[in-house]
Design a protein around this motif. Structure first.
Motif, PDB file in Angstrom:
ATOM      1  N   GLY A   8       1.028  -1.328   0.024  1.00  0.00           N
ATOM      2  CA  GLY A   8      -0.230  -0.107  -0.146  1.00  0.00           C
ATOM      3  C   GLY A   8       0.697   1.542   0.074  1.00  0.00           C
ATOM      4  N   GLY A   9       0.230   2.413   0.292  1.00  0.00           N
ATOM      5  CA  GLY A   9       0.466   3.466   0.568  1.00  0.00           C
ATOM      6  C   GLY A   9       2.088   3.652   1.332  1.00  0.00           C
ATOM      7  N   PRO A  10       2.039   3.187   2.368  1.00  0.00           N
ATOM      8  CA  PRO A  10       3.266   3.928   3.287  1.00  0.00           C
ATOM      9  C   PRO A  10       4.150   2.732   3.132  1.00  0.00           C
ATOM     10  N   GLU A  11       3.622   1.386   2.227  1.00  0.00           N
ATOM     11  CA  GLU A  11       5.138   0.277   1.939  1.00  0.00           C
ATOM     12  C   GLU A  11       5.892   0.956   1.112  1.00  0.00           C
ATOM     13  N   ALA A  12       4.999   1.500   0.055  1.00  0.00           N
ATOM     14  CA  ALA A  12       5.738   2.388  -1.482  1.00  0.00           C
ATOM     15  C   ALA A  12       6.557   3.466  -1.018  1.00  0.00           C
ATOM     16  N   MET A  13       5.435   4.230   0.038  1.00  0.00           N
ATOM     17  CA  MET A  13       7.024   5.323  -0.145  1.00  0.00           C
ATOM     18  C   MET A  13       8.048   4.819   0.572  1.00  0.00           C
ATOM     19  N   LEU A  14       7.713   4.405   2.229  1.00  0.00           N
ATOM     20  CA  LEU A  14       9.209   3.650   2.141  1.00  0.00           C
ATOM     21  C   LEU A  14       9.980   3.487   1.215  1.00  0.00           C
ATOM     22  N   GLN A  15       9.609   2.553   0.840  1.00  0.00           N
ATOM     23  CA  GLN A  15      10.617   1.946  -0.725  1.00  0.00           C
ATOM     24  C   GLN A  15      11.185   2.720  -1.259  1.00  0.00           C
ATOM     25  N   GLN A  16      10.578   3.602  -2.214  1.00  0.00           N
ATOM     26  CA  GLN A  16      11.004   5.110  -2.937  1.00  0.00           C
ATOM     27  C   GLN A  16      11.754   5.931  -2.309  1.00  0.00           C
ATOM     28  N   ARG A  17      11.662   5.857  -0.669  1.00  0.00           N
ATOM     29  CA  ARG A  17      12.798   6.774   0.105  1.00  0.00           C
ATOM     30  C   ARG A  17      13.871   6.324   0.238  1.00  0.00           C
ATOM     31  N   ARG A  18      14.072   4.957   0.298  1.00  0.00           N
ATOM     32  CA  ARG A  18      14.582   4.406   0.415  1.00  0.00           C
ATOM     33  C   ARG A  18      16.077   3.971  -1.049  1.00  0.00           C
ATOM     34  N   TRP A  19      14.550   4.204  -2.111  1.00  0.00           N
ATOM     35  CA  TRP A  19      15.681   4.086  -3.332  1.00  0.00           C
ATOM     36  C   TRP A  19      16.520   5.144  -4.218  1.00  0.00           C
ATOM     37  N   THR A  21       7.363  11.681  -5.738  1.00  0.00           N
ATOM     38  CA  THR A  21       8.668  13.032  -5.970  1.00  0.00           C
ATOM     39  C   THR A  21       8.193  13.777  -4.343  1.00  0.00           C
ATOM     40  N   THR A  22       6.960  14.436  -4.537  1.00  0.00           N
ATOM     41  CA  THR A  22       7.467  15.705  -3.403  1.00  0.00           C
ATOM     42  C   THR A  22       7.083  14.996  -2.506  1.00  0.00           C
ATOM     43  N   CYS A  23       6.375  13.771  -2.102  1.00  0.00           N
ATOM     44  CA  CYS A  23       6.272  12.967  -0.462  1.00  0.00           C
ATOM     45  C   CYS A  23       7.045  11.340  -0.048  1.00  0.00           C
ATOM     46  N   SER A  24       7.393  11.566  -0.967  1.00  0.00           N
ATOM     47  CA  SER A  24       8.481  10.613  -0.850  1.00  0.00           C
ATOM     48  C   SER A  24       9.978  10.719  -0.744  1.00  0.00           C
ATOM     49  N   TRP A  25      10.309  11.187  -2.133  1.00  0.00           N
ATOM     50  CA  TRP A  25      12.058  11.626  -2.660  1.00  0.00           C
ATOM     51  C   TRP A  25      12.141  12.581  -1.162  1.00  0.00           C
ATOM     52  N   LEU A  26      11.587  13.303  -1.489  1.00  0.00           N
ATOM     53  CA  LEU A  26      12.153  14.381  -0.353  1.00  0.00           C
ATOM     54  C   LEU A  26      13.049  13.858   0.773  1.00  0.00           C
ATOM     55  N   PHE A  27      12.637  13.922   1.152  1.00  0.00           N
ATOM     56  CA  PHE A  27      12.911  12.952   2.286  1.00  0.00           C
ATOM     57  C   PHE A  27      14.382  12.473   2.959  1.00  0.00           C
ATOM     58  N   SER A  28      14.118  11.611   1.164  1.00  0.00           N
ATOM     59  CA  SER A  28      15.759  11.203   1.065  1.00  0.00           C
ATOM     60  C   SER A  28      17.080  11.993   1.462  1.00  0.00           C
ATOM     61  N   ILE A  29      16.736  13.428   1.092  1.00  0.00           N
ATOM     62  CA  ILE A  29      17.869  14.770   0.878  1.00  0.00           C
ATOM     63  C   ILE A  29      17.889  14.868   2.667  1.00  0.00           C
ATOM     64  N   PRO A  30      17.079  15.009   2.915  1.00  0.00           N
ATOM     65  CA  PRO A  30      17.545  14.872   5.022  1.00  0.00           C
ATOM     66  C   PRO A  30      18.296  13.818   5.193  1.00  0.00           C
ATOM     67  N   ASP A  31      17.923  12.766   4.530  1.00  0.00           N
ATOM     68  CA  ASP A  31      18.669  11.448   5.090  1.00  0.00           C
ATOM     69  C   ASP A  31      20.052  11.338   5.038  1.00  0.00           C
ATOM     70  N   GLY A  60       0.377   7.089   9.675  1.00  0.00           N
ATOM     71  CA  GLY A  60       0.568   8.525  10.588  1.00  0.00           C
ATOM     72  C   GLY A  60       1.529   8.787  10.308  1.00  0.00           C
ATOM     73  N   SER A  61       2.949   8.536   9.017  1.00  0.00           N
ATOM     74  CA  SER A  61       4.131   8.952   9.157  1.00  0.00           C
ATOM     75  C   SER A  61       3.728  10.406   8.503  1.00  0.00           C
ATOM     76  N   LEU A  62       5.446  10.498   8.752  1.00  0.00           N
ATOM     77  CA  LEU A  62       4.694  12.113   7.833  1.00  0.00           C
ATOM     78  C   LEU A  62       5.330  12.122   6.122  1.00  0.00           C
ATOM     79  N   TYR A  63       5.200  10.514   5.621  1.00  0.00           N
ATOM     80  CA  TYR A  63       5.084  11.067   4.096  1.00  0.00           C
ATOM     81  C   TYR A  63       3.826  10.972   3.611  1.00  0.00           C
ATOM     82  N   PHE A  64       2.940  11.653   3.832  1.00  0.00           N
ATOM     83  CA  PHE A  64       1.745  12.001   3.540  1.00  0.00           C
ATOM     84  C   PHE A  64       1.402  12.898   3.697  1.00  0.00           C
TER      85      PHE A  64
END
Length: 576
Positions: A303-314, A421-431, A482-486
């Motif tokens: 679902g959405g949360p898992e997909a966001m997590l995967q995209q952030r890791r990539w 791009t705006t909800c998942s990849w954005l968090f890769s930058i502070p990482d 409730g994660s920050l991805y959304f």
């Protein structure tokens, strides 16, 4: 037979790990007793051994369970470390010249994949002199909407494959063992054998021990692999278990070249692309095969949360490579990687950086409406912009429809592209920033995959194939938690809705009546806000849904607070 043996193994392992007083006559599973996932010794278990040899139709391949040593507070290099352990153990037991990597959420859909890959590896013609390091099959999925990935692989994947070869995607990839051992194309003669210089450099015993570790059996295996020789045949695979356990110790790789540049490369959570970058930098090429039917099929995140997590890791893994010593920016004019191949890697590695401009683009129309300032030019120049955007939309639509996908599929892809791009990849930058500052490290979190019941059941009904082809009633819904991805997506929707409401009731006109300027906002900016809301339609629906398909109240509250700050900032000069 293989499935029954695997299920039997699973039951025995679960029994052994679940009961500290497990009393079973089979002492082979004593290693599993009282173990924890992150704290146990090396485990190598020969479940089934092929004693009939090659060509016996009644025999199945060797089936060996392995698990490297794990200790708390010890860095294990994530999946790349596990894959390197697998390379060492397979080198000790069989030393097969080619290896296939298939993720646990994928399965072989076409039995002919091995022959297809071998046809690429073993061909020797004027156009191809055995320079292929790995053969990559596209990743196809059976359980969810992955049309955008199919289009990406069909156009971008094939395009890159025409330069120096496709990027390694990890799963569904055949690799040459010799190449994984770090040799370059310049180290080989025309017939594929090691050159005299490479022989002196690679096959020195001290050099091999320093590069590959102190295991004598491992050094012997490496020498045989580099010289395209097989290991001396043991009477049984169990003769190699002790050596296999040795190369699985936590400290075995210390002061060696495993992960730099031998085996799967360390330093990024996207070890597959990182490794292929290193392989291409040594002058090797790769191949991309897209058969019909698909060679491998797998499962997408549930679902959405898992997909966001995967995209952030990539995205974080790509940025790690971009700012490392292996960066294509550094090797663009050096090494043996072609210039256009470096550009292709650069395009992929900068995906995470796209999040910042796309976030601004999603907010600019709303800011212009709230601030009553023009974003787009007037007259013929606006027509040029609309024409360019229309051409882009028509071209991407043609890409989807030429592959047999629908208009709806194209729209969903465009929407998901803006969301990830705006909800998942954005968090890769502070990482990456926190990693380079030494404050934290990027983590590898395995995403949860869901397997359909019809595929997991042992007995399939005659209509099971039809059931697989028909999505369930909730397959088109986007899941939230409730994660920050959304938070960014919810914030974007609220800001654009506020701007549209303010524009529609004439609030901005009244506030700016004494400050009206010729460059005030208009219909173009309002259309931009409408377009943004349409692209983030799953978030708009999530505001009115409940349960896992609804945006949590905590996320809505945070987004509303940020939206108020944004509106106040946009209206600041007008109020003054």
């Amino acid at each position: 037979m293989m499935k029954r043996e695997y299920e039997k193994l699973c039951r025995k392992v679960e029994d052994a790990t679940g009961d500290s007083h497990w009393l079973d006559a089979d002492d082979d599973f004593e290693a599993f007793s009282n173990t924890k996932p992150n704290d146990h010794s090396t485990i190598v278990k020969v479940v089934r051994e092929n004693k009939g040899g090659v060509g016996d139709e009644k025999e199945v391949p060797h089936f060996v369970y392995i698990s490297r040593e794990k200790r708390p507070n010890y860095f294990h290099n994530y999946k790349a470390g596990a894959m390197n352990f697998l390379v060492r153990v397979s080198g000790l037991m069989t030393n097969a010249p080619y290896m296939l990597n298939v993720d646990c959420d994928m399965y072989v859909n076409e039995a002919d994949v091995v022959r297809q890959a071998m046809c690429i590896f073993l061909q020797n013609s004027i156009l191809n002199s055995n320079n292929c390091a790995f053969v990559q099959y596209p990743q196809d999925f059976y359980d969810s909407n992955a049309d955008d990935i199919a289009v990406l692989q069909s156009y971008l994947g094939r395009g890159i494959a025409g330069i120096q070869g496709s990027l390694c995607a990890g799963s569904g990839c055949f690799l040459s063992r010799r190449v994984m051992y770090g040799i370059s194309l310049d180290d080989l003669e025309d017939d594929g054998s090691l050159s005299s210089v490479a022989t002196r450099n690679y096959l020195a015993e001290k050099s091999l021990a320093r590069e590959f570790g102190n295991s004598k059996e491992m050094v012997t295996s490496v020498v045989n692999a580099l010289q395209r020789k097989t290991n001396p045949q043991h009477s049984s695979l169990t003769d190699s278990i002790e050596a296999a356990q040795e190369v699985g110790h936590c400290h075995y790789e210390n002061q060696t070249s495993w992960g730099k540049p031998i085996g799967w490369l360390y330093g990024s959570t996207t070890e597959d692309v990182h490794t292929s970058l290193g392989i291409h930098s040594r002058g090797w090429t790769s191949s991309f095969i897209s058969p019909d039917p698909p060679a491998f099929l797998g499962a997408m995140p549930s679902g959405g949360p898992e997909a966001m997590l995967q995209q952030r890791r990539w995205a974080a893994g790509m940025l790690e490579i971009l700012f490392s010593k292996q960066s294509p920016l550094i090797g663009m004019f050096f090494g043996k990687r072609r210039f256009r191949q470096s550009l292709a890697y650069l395009y992929a590695f900068t995906w995470g950086l796209r999040s910042i401009p796309e976030l601004f683009y999603c907010l600019l129309p709303a800011y212009s409406l709230l601030h009553n300032s023009a974003l787009f030019p007037k007259g013929v120049y606006l027509g040029i912009i609309v024409t360019l955007v229309g051409i882009h939309c028509l071209y991407t639509l043609w890409e989807f429809m030429s592959l047999g996908f629908s208009i709806k599929s194209w729209f969903v892809s465009q929407s998901c592209g803006r969301i990830k791009t705006t909800c998942s990849w954005l968090f890769s930058i502070p990482d990456i920033i926190l990693k380079f500052l030494g404050i934290s490290k990027t983590g590898f979190v395995v995403t949860t995959k869901t397997m359909p019941e019809s595929r997991s059941s042992e007995s399939e009904s005659p209509n099971s194939q039809q059931e697989d082809d028909c999505p369930n009633q909730d397959s088109g819904k986007f899941e939230f938690d409730g994660s920050l991805y959304f938070l960014p997506g919810t914030f974007i929707v609220l800001v654009n809705l506020t701007a549209l409401v303010g524009c529609s009731v004439g609030l901005l006109q009244r506030l700016s009546c004494s400050h009206n300027r010729g460059g005030s906002s208009g219909l173009a900016e309002a259309c931009g806000c409408v377009l943004v809301v349409i692209l983030f339609l799953p978030f708009l629906k999530g505001m009115f849904e409940k349960g896992k398909y609804g945006i949590p109240l905590s996320t809505l509250s945070k987004a509303a607070f940020l939206a108020v700050l944004f509106v106040v900032f946009s209206l600041g000069k007008l109020v003054y």
